[in-house]
Motif scaffolding. Sequence first.
Motif, short mmCIF file in Angstrom:
data_model
loop_
_atom_site.label_atom_id
_atom_site.label_comp_id
_atom_site.label_asym_id
_atom_site.label_seq_id
_atom_site.Cartn_x
_atom_site.Cartn_y
_atom_site.Cartn_z
N HIS A 1 0.83 -1.21 0.00
CA HIS A 1 0.00 0.00 0.00
C HIS A 1 0.86 1.26 0.00
CE1 HIS A 1 -2.66 -3.15 1.60
NE2 HIS A 1 -3.65 -2.45 1.06
N THR B 1 -5.67 9.33 1.23
CA THR B 1 -6.26 8.01 1.45
C THR B 1 -5.16 6.95 1.37
OG1 THR B 1 -6.75 7.69 -0.90
CG2 THR B 1 -8.49 8.66 0.47
N GLU C 1 -4.11 3.57 -0.32
CA GLU C 1 -4.48 2.85 -1.53
C GLU C 1 -3.48 1.73 -1.84
OE1 GLU C 1 -7.26 3.53 -2.98
OE2 GLU C 1 -7.72 5.48 -2.08
N SER D 1 -4.72 4.62 -6.94
CA SER D 1 -6.00 4.21 -7.52
C SER D 1 -6.56 5.34 -8.39
CB SER D 1 -7.00 3.87 -6.41
OG SER D 1 -6.50 2.85 -5.57
N THR E 1 -10.39 5.53 -2.12
CA THR E 1 -11.13 4.57 -1.31
C THR E 1 -11.62 5.31 -0.07
OG1 THR E 1 -9.66 2.81 -2.08
CG2 THR E 1 -10.99 2.35 -0.12
#
Length: 273
Positions: free
Chosen positions: A210, A252, A254, A259, A263
Amino acid sequence: MKDLKTYLESGILEQYVFGDLSNEEKLDVENNALQYPEVRKELEEIENALMSYARSNAIEPSEKVKTNFLNSINTIDQVNNSPSINTGGASLRNLQFYKYAFAASLSLLFLSGILLINLNNKLNESYVQLAVLQSDNQKFSNQVNYKEGELRDIKNALQFYQDPAAYKLVTLKGSTKAPDASLLVAFNADKEEVMIDMTSLNMPSNDQEHQYQLWAIVDGKPVDLGVFDANDDSTGMKKMKFIKDVQAFAVTLEPRGGSLNPTMDKMMAIGNI
């Protein structure tokens, strides 16, 4: 390689298989075989062709000939005592011919197999050695890229601290997902720059799968501004993508690489301009 087709047709791969190249030339062939699947495939086809040639040129007596050969061994005395000297001599010569031809074919096939096994083992060893060298080179390249990234961050920090008044500072505060999270974003519309202060970053370290992703909210829609990692030793100013008319910034968590859309249940921090 500029012209792979010419290289494959040059005959150097055949010379490699037969051991007719210098050490430097062999190393070059092995390096090309590791980099280009076409070269590796061609080497394997040459080896298979050599094995097929050895098999096709080995004399394989028919079952009838084998039977006659074995029977002749048991009856050789009868052949020698035949009333016809000429017939007996011809039978003996045929017997000797089959005997030596059969032995020669087996020897040729056996030696060809050993040769190809040795060549294949040497080729595999070379692949392993070259793979290790390439891995070491990749590690060195990664270290260089990492240091270059650090230098860019330091340069961005110097640029910011030399003229901090030119930047609008936006403090992102933690969401319900991460109440203690925070991050300082520096925004300069004139210079078209968006930077994040890694020293101010207060978020859990992300894992290898991530990354954190910075978003700009423009006309109520999220716009990707790039990804970054949170490490314990994160310092300096990291330059992100720029976009005008930003209303807010958000972060965020991701999948690595980012992304297309945020999300929302992994919103870490947000701050309005």
